[in-house]
Design a protein around this motif. Structure first.
Motif, short mmCIF file in Angstrom:
data_model
loop_
_atom_site.label_atom_id
_atom_site.label_comp_id
_atom_site.label_asym_id
_atom_site.label_seq_id
_atom_site.Cartn_x
_atom_site.Cartn_y
_atom_site.Cartn_z
N GLN A 96 -0.40 0.07 5.79
CA GLN A 96 -1.13 -0.14 4.52
C GLN A 96 -1.77 1.14 4.01
O GLN A 96 -1.87 1.37 2.80
N THR B 121 -0.44 1.38 -4.86
CA THR B 121 -1.44 0.33 -5.03
C THR B 121 -2.61 0.62 -4.10
O THR B 121 -2.58 1.58 -3.33
N SER B 122 -3.66 -0.20 -4.17
CA SER B 122 -4.81 -0.03 -3.28
C SER B 122 -4.46 -0.50 -1.87
O SER B 122 -3.47 -1.21 -1.67
N ARG C 23 -6.06 -2.70 -0.07
CA ARG C 23 -6.20 -4.16 0.01
C ARG C 23 -4.95 -4.86 -0.53
O ARG C 23 -4.45 -5.81 0.07
N LYS C 24 -4.45 -4.37 -1.66
CA LYS C 24 -3.24 -4.97 -2.24
C LYS C 24 -2.02 -4.68 -1.37
O LYS C 24 -1.10 -5.49 -1.28
N LYS D 258 -1.83 -7.25 1.30
CA LYS D 258 -1.30 -8.52 0.77
C LYS D 258 0.22 -8.44 0.66
O LYS D 258 0.94 -9.39 1.00
N LEU D 259 0.74 -7.29 0.17
CA LEU D 259 2.19 -7.11 0.05
C LEU D 259 2.87 -7.20 1.41
O LEU D 259 3.95 -7.78 1.54
N ASP E 67 2.90 -10.76 2.55
CA ASP E 67 3.83 -11.56 1.74
C ASP E 67 5.30 -11.21 1.99
O ASP E 67 6.20 -11.72 1.31
#
Length: 242
Positions: free
Chosen positions: A8, A17-18, A20-21, A24-25, A28
């Protein structure tokens, strides 16, 4: 020393992206390492690993750091659905995928930093590091010292407490009924200065960010940009972590 980094962190550093995002990626199933889907957040990768996000391979760019004297009437974004000018329009010669660190409102001018180094951006933006930013605001009306003292205690707006850590009266025009204030903030909430002054009943007529940490606009004209020196990048890192 190991050159393995958390997945990450690598994604965030690329500027896609950040962090945190990015997490999530990963969760997912949108991230692949060397062609295999990875959903474990603790996964570490080396510079030789091939990382894909949403089917697009991360490009390994050298980190770059720029200071930009943002004009009024420019969006602090990479694109605008209304076709208005965005900050990256002023960097046509830059090949790297740069993005703004934080933002300045459409009608606010002054220092804006851009980079492709997500770690550096997160370091400067994180509220706990309290990097100081100095603004000069021309306001409608002439508040009293008692009213201005409320800025240091904080004023509430939409469930948030907005405050300055210092203020300085630069000038007062009693004829026109205006004041020019220098305000130092350690946070950067959306439209922070404008909302804060509106709550006091003294709307901002003009706003400029003159200082960001140790950086100033000295020698720069509106719309100009320049790379930060390695010394300035190091100083900003140290300033954020002191």
């Amino acid at each position: 020393m190991s050159n393995l980094e958390r997945l990450q962190k690598v994604i965030a550093q690329s500027g896609v992206t950040s962090r945190r995002k990015a997490e999530k990626l990963i969760e997912d199933g949108k991230v692949k390492v060397n062609g295999k889907v990875v959903t474990e957040l603790g996964t570490k990768v080396s510079p030789n690993d091939k990382v894909e996000v949403n089917g697009i391979q991360l490009e390994k760019e050298l980190p770059v750091y720029y200071m930009f004297y943002k004009p009024r009437g420019v969006i602090s974004s990479l694109s605008d659905d209304k076709g208005r000018k965005v900050v990256t329009d002023f960097f046509p010669e830059i090949d790297e995928r740069i993005f703004p660190i934080g933002r300045l409102d459409y009608d606010t001018s002054g220092i804006l930093l851009l980079t492709n180094d997500g770690n550096f951006a997160n370091l400067l933006m994180h509220p706990k590091h309290g990097v100081e930013k100095v603004y000069v605001a021309k306001i409608k009306g002439i508040p009293s010292k008692t009213e201005l003292a409320r800025l240091l205690k904080g004023v509430k707006d939409k469930g948030e407490v907005l405050k300055a850590i210092r203020y300085n009266i630069l000038s007062v025009d009693r004829k026109k009924g205006t004041m020019i204030l220098e305000l130092t903030l350690q946070e950067g909430k959306n439209r922070h200065v404008r909302r804060m002054m509106e709550q006091l009943g003294y709307p901002v007529l003009k706003l400029k960010r003159e200082k960001y940490g140790l950086l100033t606009l000295d020698g720069m004209r509106v719309g100009e940009h320049r790379p930060l020196t390695p010394k300035e990048v190091k100083q900003m890192r140290n300033h954020a972590t002191d």
